[in-house]
Design a protein around this motif. Structure first.
Motif, PDB file in Angstrom:
ATOM      1  N   CYS A  54      97.450 -99.966 -45.858  1.00  0.00           N
ATOM      2  CA  CYS A  54      96.581-101.047 -45.405  1.00  0.00           C
ATOM      3  C   CYS A  54      96.896-102.319 -46.181  1.00  0.00           C
TER       4      CYS A  54
ATOM      5  N   VAL B 266      95.746-101.251 -40.909  1.00  0.00           N
ATOM      6  CA  VAL B 266      94.372-101.661 -41.192  1.00  0.00           C
ATOM      7  C   VAL B 266      94.392-102.832 -42.166  1.00  0.00           C
TER       8      VAL B 266
ATOM      9  N   ALA C 258      88.257-100.701 -46.641  1.00  0.00           N
ATOM     10  CA  ALA C 258      89.563-100.243 -46.171  1.00  0.00           C
ATOM     11  C   ALA C 258      89.728 -98.741 -46.366  1.00  0.00           C
TER      12      ALA C 258
ATOM     13  N   GLU D  19      88.211 -97.086 -43.389  1.00  0.00           N
ATOM     14  CA  GLU D  19      88.900 -97.408 -42.147  1.00  0.00           C
ATOM     15  C   GLU D  19      90.278 -96.734 -42.050  1.00  0.00           C
ATOM     16  N   VAL D  20      90.914 -96.525 -43.204  1.00  0.00           N
ATOM     17  CA  VAL D  20      92.301 -96.060 -43.180  1.00  0.00           C
ATOM     18  C   VAL D  20      92.425 -94.542 -43.273  1.00  0.00           C
TER      19      VAL D  20
END
Length: 341
Positions: free
Chosen positions: A276, A209, A223, A226-227
């Motif tokens: 990430c 990511v 992030a 998303e991660v």
């Protein structure tokens, strides 16, 4: 020191969006484009075909196909179609797949399945009709593709995190990708496993990511969300680092309940950085250089790229990519960029 720099897109876009994104990725000077094959999203092949029509130089790859949903004869066919459409720019990403238990699929014998998938795919593309007798896959003598592929060989990237997968890659692949890692220690460990396996040198790719923005804190905040679901999967695979078991247990509980934001907020900054590439352009470039210094031959910037996908790709291409190449002493030759590591 050198490294190929690529971009990965999620397969959730329209045909026009794939074409425009691929064209811009090529214009910005990246070396390749991958399309994710995550469960529940669009299959990567249509997106890659649109990307092929819009570009002339980028290497193109699904990341990744798996033998539990797609038989090797179909994998060979999909690769041949993309290779023909792109004029020989296709690469093939193979991995065991994730979240397939949601479909009631048991991923039995993953190491033999991956090895035989690659061997059988190569045999099919190469026109070998002598038959194949593996422990997972079989092909009767005389069976094969009913058409001639553009190329009879294929450059294979194997997605794996462990020493057994590394040994398979040393035998049958050109590259290993540690998907979901931005951890330099894991890159060094994978490089050690591959070197110990001997044979022809296998490249290492690290991809994760990526969120870049002029405001590094905003980038890291996105992030985290998303991660989180990837951390729940891959933290247990990372043998280079010890993680707080209570933290990982709590993250798993929250992800399982769908409380992704809450799971992401639990991750300390030092843990977040292992999964990430997030921050300002300078911070993301520094992190990428760290991965290359650890032994990564390819670095892949994954979705969502920025606070907006388009804006993130622009920052990656105009600010991060030049900084990484300058730090690594890479002279970018657009004509050679499609060559694999």
């Amino acid at each position: 020191m050198t490294a190929r720099i690529t971009v990965a897109l999620q397969s959730d876009k329209s045909p026009a969006e794939y074409a425009a994104a691929a064209q811009r990725v090529e214009e910005l000077g990246f070396d390749g484009l991958s399309i994710y094959a995550d469960l529940g999203f669009q299959p990567p092949l249509p997106a890659l075909l649109h990307a092929a029509a819009a570009t002339t130089r980028l290497s193109l790859m699904p990341a990744c196909l798996n033998p539990y949903l797609t038989h090797p004869v179909e994998i060979a066919g999909q690769h041949a179609a993309l290779d023909a459409a792109s004029g020989g720019r296709a690469r093939l990403g193979i991995a065991r797949g994730t979240w397939l238990s949601r479909l009631g699929i048991t991923q039995s014998r993953p190491i033999p399945a991956l090895r035989e998938t690659i061997l059988l795919t190569r045999a099919l593309l190469g026109g070998d009709r002598s038959g194949f007798q593996g422990t997972v896959f079989q092909l009767e003598p005389g069976a094969g593709l009913a058409y001639a592929p553009l190329r009879q060989d294929v450059d294979v990237m194997l997605g794996t995190w462990g020493p057994k997968g590394a040994r398979v890659a040393a035998e049958v692949a050109q590259e290993v990708k540690i998907g979901g890692t931005a951890n330099a220690a894991m890159v060094r460990l994978m490089r050690t496993w591959l070197d110990d396996a001997g044979g022809t040198r296998v490249a290492v790719a690290a991809g994760a990511v990526t969120v870049v923005d002029e405001d590094g804190d905003r980038a890291r905040a996105l992030a985290r969300r998303e991660v989180a679901m990837y951390v729940d999967v891959v933290a247990g695979l990372d043998r280079s680092t010890q993680f707080d078991p209570d933290l990982m247990s709590r993250v798993h509980e929250l992800v399982t309940r769908g409380e992704i934001d809450e799971a992401g907020r639990l991750l300390p900054l030092d843990v977040l950085k292992l999964f990430c590439l997030a921050g300002t352009p300078a911070e993301v470039a520094e992190h990428a250089v760290e991965l290359a210094a650890a032994g990564a031959d390819r670095i892949e910037f994954g979705t969502p790229h920025g606070l907006t996908g388009h804006g993130g790709i622009e920052l990656l291409g105009t600010r991060v990519l030049p900084a990484v190449r300058e730090a690594l002493g890479i002279h970018h030759d657009a004509g050679a960029a499609q060559e694999v590591a």
